[in-house]
Design a protein around this motif. Sequence first.
Motif, PDB file in Angstrom:
ATOM      1  N   ASN A 144      75.913  17.939  62.977  1.00 21.74           N
ATOM      2  CA  ASN A 144      75.977  19.357  62.635  1.00 21.74           C
ATOM      3  C   ASN A 144      77.346  19.792  62.127  1.00 21.74           C
ATOM      4  OD1 ASN A 144      73.335  19.668  63.288  1.00 21.74           O
ATOM      5  ND2 ASN A 144      73.663  20.756  65.202  1.00 21.74           N
ATOM      6  N   ALA A 145      78.371  18.985  62.381  1.00 24.62           N
ATOM      7  CA  ALA A 145      79.705  19.313  61.879  1.00 24.62           C
ATOM      8  C   ALA A 145      79.771  19.211  60.358  1.00 24.62           C
ATOM      9  CB  ALA A 145      80.743  18.394  62.517  1.00 24.62           C
ATOM     10  N   LYS A 146      78.786  18.539  59.762  1.00 23.75           N
ATOM     11  CA  LYS A 146      78.756  18.352  58.311  1.00 23.75           C
ATOM     12  C   LYS A 146      77.941  19.443  57.605  1.00 23.75           C
ATOM     13  CE  LYS A 146      78.904  13.351  59.122  1.00 23.75           C
ATOM     14  NZ  LYS A 146      78.196  12.062  58.921  1.00 23.75           N
ATOM     15  N   LEU A 147      77.246  20.284  58.381  1.00 24.82           N
ATOM     16  CA  LEU A 147      76.402  21.316  57.784  1.00 24.82           C
ATOM     17  C   LEU A 147      77.236  22.471  57.238  1.00 24.82           C
ATOM     18  CD1 LEU A 147      73.580  21.652  60.494  1.00 24.82           C
ATOM     19  CD2 LEU A 147      73.377  20.577  58.242  1.00 24.82           C
ATOM     20  N   PRO A 148      76.721  23.176  56.231  1.00 22.06           N
ATOM     21  CA  PRO A 148      77.358  24.436  55.829  1.00 22.06           C
ATOM     22  C   PRO A 148      77.359  25.404  57.016  1.00 22.06           C
ATOM     23  CG  PRO A 148      75.740  23.729  54.209  1.00 22.06           C
ATOM     24  CD  PRO A 148      75.559  22.834  55.392  1.00 22.06           C
ATOM     25  N   VAL A 149      78.405  26.186  57.130  1.00 22.08           N
ATOM     26  CA  VAL A 149      78.529  27.074  58.284  1.00 22.08           C
ATOM     27  C   VAL A 149      77.362  28.054  58.357  1.00 22.08           C
ATOM     28  CG1 VAL A 149      79.949  28.858  59.358  1.00 22.08           C
ATOM     29  CG2 VAL A 149      81.039  26.876  58.343  1.00 22.08           C
ATOM     30  N   SER A 150      76.889  28.524  57.210  1.00 19.94           N
ATOM     31  CA  SER A 150      75.785  29.481  57.204  1.00 19.94           C
ATOM     32  C   SER A 150      74.519  28.879  57.813  1.00 19.94           C
ATOM     33  CB  SER A 150      75.500  29.958  55.779  1.00 19.94           C
ATOM     34  OG  SER A 150      75.185  28.854  54.938  1.00 19.94           O
ATOM     35  N   VAL A 151      74.264  27.605  57.534  1.00 19.68           N
ATOM     36  CA  VAL A 151      73.091  26.920  58.086  1.00 19.68           C
ATOM     37  C   VAL A 151      73.251  26.725  59.582  1.00 19.68           C
ATOM     38  CG1 VAL A 151      71.717  24.796  58.046  1.00 19.68           C
ATOM     39  CG2 VAL A 151      72.605  25.757  55.907  1.00 19.68           C
ATOM     40  N   LEU A 152      74.429  26.291  60.007  1.00 13.54           N
ATOM     41  CA  LEU A 152      74.700  26.090  61.427  1.00 13.54           C
ATOM     42  C   LEU A 152      74.614  27.402  62.191  1.00 13.54           C
ATOM     43  CD1 LEU A 152      75.595  24.187  63.701  1.00 13.54           C
ATOM     44  CD2 LEU A 152      77.968  24.665  63.052  1.00 13.54           C
ATOM     45  N   ALA A 153      75.145  28.469  61.611  1.00 11.38           N
ATOM     46  CA  ALA A 153      75.108  29.785  62.257  1.00 11.38           C
ATOM     47  C   ALA A 153      73.669  30.246  62.446  1.00 11.38           C
ATOM     48  CB  ALA A 153      75.886  30.803  61.427  1.00 11.38           C
ATOM     49  N   SER A 154      72.862  30.121  61.397  1.00 13.81           N
ATOM     50  CA  SER A 154      71.480  30.587  61.457  1.00 13.81           C
ATOM     51  C   SER A 154      70.683  29.847  62.532  1.00 13.81           C
ATOM     52  CB  SER A 154      70.819  30.398  60.096  1.00 13.81           C
ATOM     53  OG  SER A 154      69.479  30.835  60.119  1.00 13.81           O
ATOM     54  N   SER A 155      70.799  28.517  62.567  1.00 16.89           N
ATOM     55  CA  SER A 155      70.022  27.746  63.541  1.00 16.89           C
ATOM     56  C   SER A 155      70.490  28.023  64.971  1.00 16.89           C
ATOM     57  CB  SER A 155      70.132  26.249  63.232  1.00 16.89           C
ATOM     58  OG  SER A 155      71.468  25.795  63.342  1.00 16.89           O
ATOM     59  N   THR A 156      71.796  28.170  65.165  1.00 14.71           N
ATOM     60  CA  THR A 156      72.345  28.421  66.503  1.00 14.71           C
ATOM     61  C   THR A 156      71.962  29.809  66.999  1.00 14.71           C
ATOM     62  OG1 THR A 156      74.241  26.989  66.018  1.00 14.71           O
ATOM     63  CG2 THR A 156      74.452  28.504  67.873  1.00 14.71           C
ATOM     64  N   LEU A 157      72.135  30.811  66.139  1.00 14.55           N
ATOM     65  CA  LEU A 157      71.850  32.190  66.543  1.00 14.55           C
ATOM     66  C   LEU A 157      70.352  32.420  66.738  1.00 14.55           C
ATOM     67  CD1 LEU A 157      74.360  33.998  64.161  1.00 14.55           C
ATOM     68  CD2 LEU A 157      74.576  33.759  66.637  1.00 14.55           C
ATOM     69  N   ASP A 158      69.539  31.823  65.885  1.00 11.74           N
ATOM     70  CA  ASP A 158      68.081  31.973  66.011  1.00 11.74           C
ATOM     71  C   ASP A 158      67.602  31.471  67.377  1.00 11.74           C
ATOM     72  OD1 ASP A 158      67.742  33.128  63.579  1.00 11.74           O
ATOM     73  OD2 ASP A 158      66.962  31.340  62.573  1.00 11.74           O
ATOM     74  N   ARG A 159      68.134  30.357  67.806  1.00 15.40           N
ATOM     75  CA  ARG A 159      67.720  29.763  69.073  1.00 15.40           C
ATOM     76  C   ARG A 159      68.068  30.672  70.252  1.00 15.40           C
ATOM     77  NH1 ARG A 159      69.973  25.520  68.202  1.00 15.40           N
ATOM     78  NH2 ARG A 159      71.924  25.826  69.309  1.00 15.40           N
ATOM     79  N   VAL A 160      69.275  31.218  70.249  1.00 15.94           N
ATOM     80  CA  VAL A 160      69.699  32.083  71.354  1.00 15.94           C
ATOM     81  C   VAL A 160      68.985  33.431  71.291  1.00 15.94           C
ATOM     82  CG1 VAL A 160      71.678  33.165  72.493  1.00 15.94           C
ATOM     83  CG2 VAL A 160      71.943  30.933  71.406  1.00 15.94           C
ATOM     84  N   LEU A 161      68.799  33.948  70.087  1.00 18.08           N
ATOM     85  CA  LEU A 161      68.095  35.222  69.931  1.00 18.08           C
ATOM     86  C   LEU A 161      66.662  35.115  70.426  1.00 18.08           C
ATOM     87  CD1 LEU A 161      68.014  38.134  68.919  1.00 18.08           C
ATOM     88  CD2 LEU A 161      67.483  37.249  66.632  1.00 18.08           C
ATOM     89  N   HIS A 162      65.994  34.020  70.119  1.00 17.19           N
ATOM     90  CA  HIS A 162      64.621  33.801  70.584  1.00 17.19           C
ATOM     91  C   HIS A 162      64.574  33.810  72.107  1.00 17.19           C
ATOM     92  CE1 HIS A 162      60.535  32.198  70.744  1.00 17.19           C
ATOM     93  NE2 HIS A 162      60.978  31.283  71.603  1.00 17.19           N
ATOM     94  N   LYS A 163      65.540  33.173  72.727  1.00 19.25           N
ATOM     95  CA  LYS A 163      65.579  33.139  74.189  1.00 19.25           C
ATOM     96  C   LYS A 163      65.826  34.529  74.766  1.00 19.25           C
ATOM     97  CE  LYS A 163      67.346  29.561  76.137  1.00 19.25           C
ATOM     98  NZ  LYS A 163      68.270  28.509  76.667  1.00 19.25           N
ATOM     99  N   LEU A 164      66.691  35.312  74.115  1.00 20.90           N
ATOM    100  CA  LEU A 164      66.986  36.663  74.587  1.00 20.90           C
ATOM    101  C   LEU A 164      65.749  37.558  74.493  1.00 20.90           C
ATOM    102  CD1 LEU A 164      69.039  38.812  75.528  1.00 20.90           C
ATOM    103  CD2 LEU A 164      69.543  39.239  73.110  1.00 20.90           C
ATOM    104  N   VAL A 165      65.058  37.499  73.358  1.00 23.12           N
ATOM    105  CA  VAL A 165      63.857  38.326  73.170  1.00 23.12           C
ATOM    106  C   VAL A 165      62.791  37.961  74.201  1.00 23.12           C
ATOM    107  CG1 VAL A 165      61.946  38.822  71.598  1.00 23.12           C
ATOM    108  CG2 VAL A 165      64.297  38.731  70.726  1.00 23.12           C
TER     109      VAL A 165
END
Length: 244
Positions: free
Chosen positions: A125-146
């Motif tokens: 994941n260190a090789k991914l574009p930051v926008s892609v890494l941000a989206s996948s990371t935030l989506d996972r936590v947001l889903h858990k919060l909802v």
Amino acid sequence: ACLVRQHDVECLHDYRVALRRSRIVLTRIPVVFAARDVQRFAAVLSRLGKLTGPCRDMDVLLQHWPDYALAAEAGFQRVYDFIQQQCNKSRHNIIEELTSPDYVQFRNRWREFLLQQPAVTRMQNAKLPVSVLASSTLDRVLHKLVKRLKSVRPSSSDRKLHTLRIISKRLRYLLDYFSFPTAASGYKNLIPELMKLQDSLGMAQDLYVQKSLIVSIEEQMLAAGLMQDDVYHALHVIKKTIKK
């Protein structure tokens, strides 16, 4: 440095926030940092969080003391003095840790880790574009919060609300890390609502911690032979006031 020089309530609070932020970026953005680094640094950050927790809890209780000490009676002063004494002991333990050779070594290694810029990495994941890494990371936590929010009821336990608060903090800190325009622009509208949620859950958590802390103080004063009638009365009044 301010933690060692003087007892600064806000400085301790800021230090604990920095510990949580550091742990979250290490442990909640997957496959970016080497597992051995995550384990060794996260373990120390967690231990420091636990070490500083009691002092912070007592700081908050003493800050709210005028709300609980409803009468100028000797019993309230005795309880206050005992809490202050325990807070000072806890602070002494913190200072001992922060001035120890082990902590100095940890701080130096942590700084070196943060400043290093490896030319080559095997972490996927260190090789991914930051926008892609941000989206996948935030989506996972947001889903858990909802999911957690949907399960909350007026009768939900303090523990359940505390878990919800932890997840909301996790999302907020990650949003701060991914705050630049190209990383998480679609999540910016969440921040004001998250702040409101954190404020509400924070007040509930403070009350829960203060109730538990007063029970612990009562047990400690009883064990120390300090449970006089006026102390018992003061503790009884404080517990009733917190419940309101």
